[in-house]
Design a protein around this motif. Structure first.
Motif, PDB file in Angstrom:
ATOM      1  N   GLU A 199     -36.216  23.842  23.873  1.00 29.03           N
ATOM      2  CA  GLU A 199     -36.927  23.881  22.578  1.00 29.03           C
ATOM      3  C   GLU A 199     -36.551  25.090  21.729  1.00 29.03           C
ATOM      4  O   GLU A 199     -36.640  25.057  20.505  1.00 29.03           O
TER       5      GLU A 199
ATOM      6  N   ILE B 203     -34.350  16.750  22.088  1.00 29.11           N
ATOM      7  CA  ILE B 203     -34.668  17.741  21.055  1.00 29.11           C
ATOM      8  C   ILE B 203     -33.388  18.379  20.510  1.00 29.11           C
ATOM      9  O   ILE B 203     -33.298  18.722  19.330  1.00 29.11           O
TER      10      ILE B 203
ATOM     11  N   ALA C 135     -32.174  16.636  17.516  1.00 25.95           N
ATOM     12  CA  ALA C 135     -32.949  16.979  16.317  1.00 25.95           C
ATOM     13  C   ALA C 135     -32.574  18.381  15.814  1.00 25.95           C
ATOM     14  O   ALA C 135     -32.493  18.615  14.604  1.00 25.95           O
TER      15      ALA C 135
ATOM     16  N   LYS D 228     -33.429  18.575  12.085  1.00 22.75           N
ATOM     17  CA  LYS D 228     -34.734  17.910  11.951  1.00 22.75           C
ATOM     18  C   LYS D 228     -35.815  18.575  12.817  1.00 22.75           C
ATOM     19  O   LYS D 228     -36.955  18.140  12.833  1.00 22.75           O
ATOM     20  N   TYR D 229     -35.429  19.553  13.605  1.00 19.54           N
ATOM     21  CA  TYR D 229     -36.401  20.252  14.468  1.00 19.54           C
ATOM     22  C   TYR D 229     -36.123  21.749  14.355  1.00 19.54           C
ATOM     23  O   TYR D 229     -34.978  22.186  14.564  1.00 19.54           O
TER      24      TYR D 229
ATOM     25  N   ARG E  94     -36.064  25.169  15.727  1.00 19.49           N
ATOM     26  CA  ARG E  94     -36.111  25.757  17.072  1.00 19.49           C
ATOM     27  C   ARG E  94     -37.270  26.729  17.201  1.00 19.49           C
ATOM     28  O   ARG E  94     -37.547  27.487  16.279  1.00 19.49           O
TER      29      ARG E  94
END
Ligand SMILES: Cc1ncc(C[n+]2csc(CCOP(=O)(O)OP(=O)(O)O)c2C)c(N)n1
Ligand code: SF4
Length: 301
Positions: A226, A245, A248, A253-254, A256
């Motif tokens: 993550e 993840i 993404a 799109k994510y 960290r």
């Protein structure tokens, strides 16, 4: 594939000599479920060579060859050749080696087996240290980490083993983490069906080596993914695909999680925060992770 759908067969049985919370046994249990019983393991000197048996008993339910620290790749090539002579092509030959036995001392034999096109799977379980000999640094140990040979924190950054292996242009290279067993299972299943050399590197957070409580092994692996410290990907026929993840993160799109969230939970990095914050080293660590994702975007975006 969800966790409850994993095969019920067990090839890593209770009674091993592993520490409580050991990631190597979590990983190997999943890997062997994916491989099935027609499997020969090659295990060099590492924690697994210790875990596997309380002589004269063994908690591993597949044949296994213990081999010198530096020789796993060569041993696997030999077994594959011997099986070919016997007309057997239904057996998985799998190296299960630590990061010391892969990044450092075993790299030459592994590279040779890849170059020869040996039909095998090389799995490196990466706990980022030489753990069974007492937590010494390896070429995979992160920058800033305490080990018994880097007491003030390691001064160097780890090797990019993924890039080194990809440079061999073998058909399948993947990363995984014990905290995502379905993903690890699927990657091993896929590797099993591909002919030629395959390499899978599994992050295995080690409680005594990283200095965290033994009930937090899975959490430590999830956080590594993550925060982007550990990317999950598959590299097939020179095509890169990030997954979970990491996909993404790669696609923007994510966001960290801060790398600090991972560092702060591990005693091996405590000197970066106490008695006072070591801003310079924390920033250097963060930049290393940022640069890795930047390189991925440039190369594979
Ligand atoms: C040539 C040689 N040098 C050193 C050793 C001692 N030795 C055995 S296992 C090991 C460390 C293994 O580290 P790693 O491969 O990361 O596996 P882990 O112990 O972390 O599971 C060392 C240094 C050895 N067996 N052979
Ligand atoms: S030192 Fe780490 S990798 Fe080795 S047996 Fe213990 S928990 Fe597992």
């Amino acid at each position: 594939m969800s966790l409850k759908d994993l095969p019920k067969d067990e090839y890593l049985l209770p009674g091993s000599a592993a520490c409580p919370g050991c990631p190597a046994t979590i990983g190997l249990r999943t890997v062997l479920k994916a491989l099935g019983k027609k499997t020969i393991l090659v295990v060099p000197a590492c924690c697994t060579a210790v875990i596997e048996s309380w002589y004269p008993n063994s908690s591993f339910n597949v044949p296994l060859l213990n081999i010198a620290f530096e020789a796993s790749g060569a041993a696997a090539s030999g077994i594959v050749s011997a099986l070919k002579q016997k007309g057997r092509d239904d057996i998985n030959v799998v190296v299960w080696a630590g990061d010391g036995g892969t990044y450092d001392i075993g790299i030459q034999a592994m590279s040779g087996a890849f170059e020869r096109g040996t039909d095998f799977i090389y799995i490196c379980y990466n706990n980022q240290i030489y753990s069974n000999t007492g937590i010494q640094r390896s070429g995979a140990t992160p920058y800033g980490a305490w080990t018994t040979t880097t007491v003030g924190g390691k001064g160097e950054f780890p090797k990019d083993m993924g890039a080194i292996v990809r440079a061999h242009r073998i058909p399948y290279v993947a990363t995984a983490c014990i905290s995502y067993p379905e993903d690890l299972y699927n990657k091993v299943r896929k590797a099993k069906e591909i002919r030629g050399p395959k390499y899978i590197e599994v992050l295995t957070p080690c409680p005594p080596g990283w200095r965290f409580p033994m009930d937090r092994t899975v959490e430590m692996g999830r956080l590594a993914v993550e925060t982007g410290v550990w990317p999950l990907y598959e590299y097939e026929n020179e095509e890169m695909t990030f997954n979970g993840i990491s996909r993404a993160i790669f696609e923007g799109k994510y966001k960290r999680k801060p790398v600090e969230d991972w560092l702060k939970l591990q005693g091996r990095f405590s000197h970066l925060f106490k008695p006072k914050r070591d801003e310079e080293r924390i920033k250097r660590f963060e930049k290393f992770v940022d640069d890795m994702w930047e390189r991925f975007r440039k190369e594979f975006g």
